[in-house]
Design an enzyme around this catalytic site. Structure first.
Site, short mmCIF file in Angstrom:
data_model
loop_
_atom_site.label_atom_id
_atom_site.label_comp_id
_atom_site.label_asym_id
_atom_site.label_seq_id
_atom_site.Cartn_x
_atom_site.Cartn_y
_atom_site.Cartn_z
N SER A 263 0.84 -1.20 0.00
CA SER A 263 0.00 0.00 0.00
C SER A 263 0.88 1.24 0.00
CB SER A 263 -0.89 0.02 1.24
OG SER A 263 -0.11 0.40 2.36
N LYS A 264 0.22 2.37 -0.24
CA LYS A 264 1.01 3.60 -0.33
C LYS A 264 1.61 3.93 1.03
CE LYS A 264 -2.07 7.43 0.41
NZ LYS A 264 -3.48 7.59 0.31
N ARG A 265 0.95 3.49 2.09
CA ARG A 265 1.49 3.77 3.42
C ARG A 265 2.80 3.01 3.68
NH1 ARG A 265 -3.75 4.25 4.18
NH2 ARG A 265 -3.93 2.00 4.24
N ASP A 266 2.93 1.81 3.07
CA ASP A 266 4.17 1.04 3.27
C ASP A 266 5.38 1.84 2.84
OD1 ASP A 266 2.85 -1.23 4.17
OD2 ASP A 266 2.43 -1.86 2.12
N TYR A 281 -0.42 15.80 -2.60
CA TYR A 281 -1.85 15.68 -2.37
C TYR A 281 -2.46 17.07 -2.36
CZ TYR A 281 -1.07 10.83 -1.48
OH TYR A 281 -0.72 9.52 -1.64
#
Ligand code: GLU
Length: 508
Positions: A263-266, A281
């Protein structure tokens, strides 16, 4: 029939590296079969539309060298290629489905849908969803009198058009990667196909466009596999069975530890990019890093992606785009998730950095040098680049390795000094310094001879000279060959640095 494939992203944010891999596999497949690769922007969900995302997607593909043959900016006779510009096309098919008894109007309010969900959850009677078992309890054109349906429609009341999922049927599809996939239609729900805002949902638009654009193979991420049975039903209900593309659902990209989807959080958590380009963003102003800005070469990034799910069946790991085109096949795409290894990604960039023409890496290094306030001769920049590129994964790491060439050491590595800077080191180096004064020209050969002669006449081994000399020149125990360093620094600077070291390094 010639191969036509498409990459169909929704502009809801930056493109994840998994999305780029999907685009790449489509591209490789098209090239391999001399077919067409289309870029179609699926922007029917206006609520999730993010300004800038479409440009970001295009810039990312361009950066990777994934060129589309048809797309929003390149008409190939099947356009428009942005679904928001195709609005008028879809309604007709939704109505065709209603006329054939495969779809129906539904007027349920959000509150009514929520009440149904609660009721079914309380009953524990299967999935709380709009489907064959529940639709006859709801407000739709199957339950309401025809006149009332007409009245509601003409009064402009909000509605949706839902597919009428068949009961007790096995929907079968052949997946190029997974083989035969069978799904019990009782598990499917009556998905919304069209909304009263005049927009189709993903499912209807996607199937209609794939058919009208004569797509032969749908190659996409595994997350779309659950939607595939619905798409198969739509092909059948629209009378397009023989035009149905072949499906290939690509394996998920997994986290570095192999547990769960990447995921992008990783990326933020573990310090590696998950996006091809940096993305800001729009609302928060937060920035997620990109492969490009992190110093990856696009060829390395493409190579990394190519091997995340596909393997050539040989030991070859480094591929040019042409080699990938030549060797790619869906048969060699695996079913199980592909674990992303950030360390290996860096190693790939290292390999590509070694393969770059020297001028390219030197340009990158020169830019960094300028930024650091140094403007050396180009020859020197190239020499240092050549000397140090083996030691780095990214061009921006060159400065860290090379700064001592431009800024004499002000501090000396204490640990190394303790071990190597002995009581006799200052004298040895000062004597050597005298000899170096007369070393002419100050070339690699001359320096080598000079050192050799020094060792022989004084009866001192290299181990007593070189570490101290290195410490004096670099300030630490690392770096390339000391003699090569001396050539680049030049005689005056070498003499200065030896003098300064002798004055400043305490004997260990
Ligand atoms: N618009 C979908 C997406 O965002 C496309 C899925 C498909 O390829 O069918 O990924």
């Amino acid at each position: 029939m010639s191969v036509r494939v498409r990459f169909a992203p929704s502009p809801t944010g930056p493109l994840h590296m998994g999305g780029v891999r999907t685009a790449l596999y489509n591209y490789l497949f098209a090239r391999k079969h001399n077919g067409q690769f289309l870029l179609r922007i699926e922007d029917t969900d206006q609520k999730r539309y993010v300004p800038g995302a479409e440009e970001y997607i295009m810039d990312s593909l361009r950066w990777c060298g994934i060129q589309w043959d048809e797309g929003p900016d390149k008409d190939g006779g099947y356009g428009p290629y942005r679904q928001s510009e195709r609005k008028d096309i879809y309604r007709k098919y939704a109505e065709q489905l209603i006329d054939a008894g495969h779809a129906y109007y539904a007027f349920d309010t959000p509150e009514e849908l929520e009440a149904m969900r609660k009721r079914l959850e309380a009953d524990k009677s299967g999935n709380p969803q709009y489907d064959p078992t529940t639709r006859m309890t709801m407000k739709n054109s199957l339950t309401l009198p025809e006149a009332e349906v007409k009245a509601r429609l003409s009064s402009g009341e909000p509605f949706v058009i839902r597919i009428k999922t068949p009961e007790h049927e096995e929907v079968v599809l052949q997946d190029e990667i997974r083989g035969e996939v069978r799904v019990d239609s009782n598990l499917l729900d009556d998905k919304v196909l069209f909304k009263s805002d005049g927009m189709p949902t993903y499912h209807l638009a996607n199937v209609v466009d794939d058919c009208l654009m004569e797509i032969t193979h749908v190659i996409r991420g595994e997350e779309w596999l659950p939607s595939a049975p619905l798409h198969v039903l739509l092909y059948r209900f629209l009378g397009w069975e023989e035009k149905m593309p072949r499906f290939a659902h690509l394996p998920l990209l997994l986290k570095p530890d192999g547990h769960g989807k990447l995921s992008k959080r990783d990326g933020d958590r573990l310090g590696f990019p998950v996006f091809p380009l940096e993305w800001k963003y729009p609302e928060s102003g937060n920035i997620s890093m990109g492969y490009r800005e992190s110093g990856y070469y696009p060829e390395a990034f493409v190579n990394i992606l190519a091997l995340l799910g596909w393997n050539p069946g040989t030991d070859q790991e480094v591929f040019t785009m042409d080699e990938l085109v030549d060797q790619f096949s869906l048969e060699r795409v695996g079913k199980s998730g592909a674990r992303f290894d950030p360390e290996k990604a860096r190693w790939f960039n290292h390999l590509y950095l070694q393969k770059q023409p020297l001028e390219v890496v030197a340009d990158q290094f020169e830019a960094e040098l300028k930024h650091q306030g140094h403007h050396p001769a180009r020859e020197k920049v190239e020499k240092i680049t050549d000397m140090l590129r083996e030691r780095v994964n990214f061009a921006h790491e060159l400065w860290e390795q090379a700064s001592f060439f431009f800024e004499p050491p002000t501090i000396y590595d204490e640990k190394f000094a303790k071990k190597k800077w002995k009581a006799d080191t200052p004298d040895i180096l000062l004597t050597l310094r005298e000899q170096l004064k007369n070393t002419e020209p100050f070339s690699l050969d001359a320096i080598e001879n000079s050192l050799q002669e020094f060792m022989e006449t004084k009866g001192i081994g290299a181990g007593k000279i070189m570490p101290g000399l290195r410490l004096a020149l670099v300030g630490a125990g690392r770096g390339p060959d000391v003699k090569e360093i001396m050539v680049v620094l030049g005689k005056d600077e070498v003499l200065r640095r030896i003098q300064r070291a002798v004055e400043n390094i305490p004997v260990g």
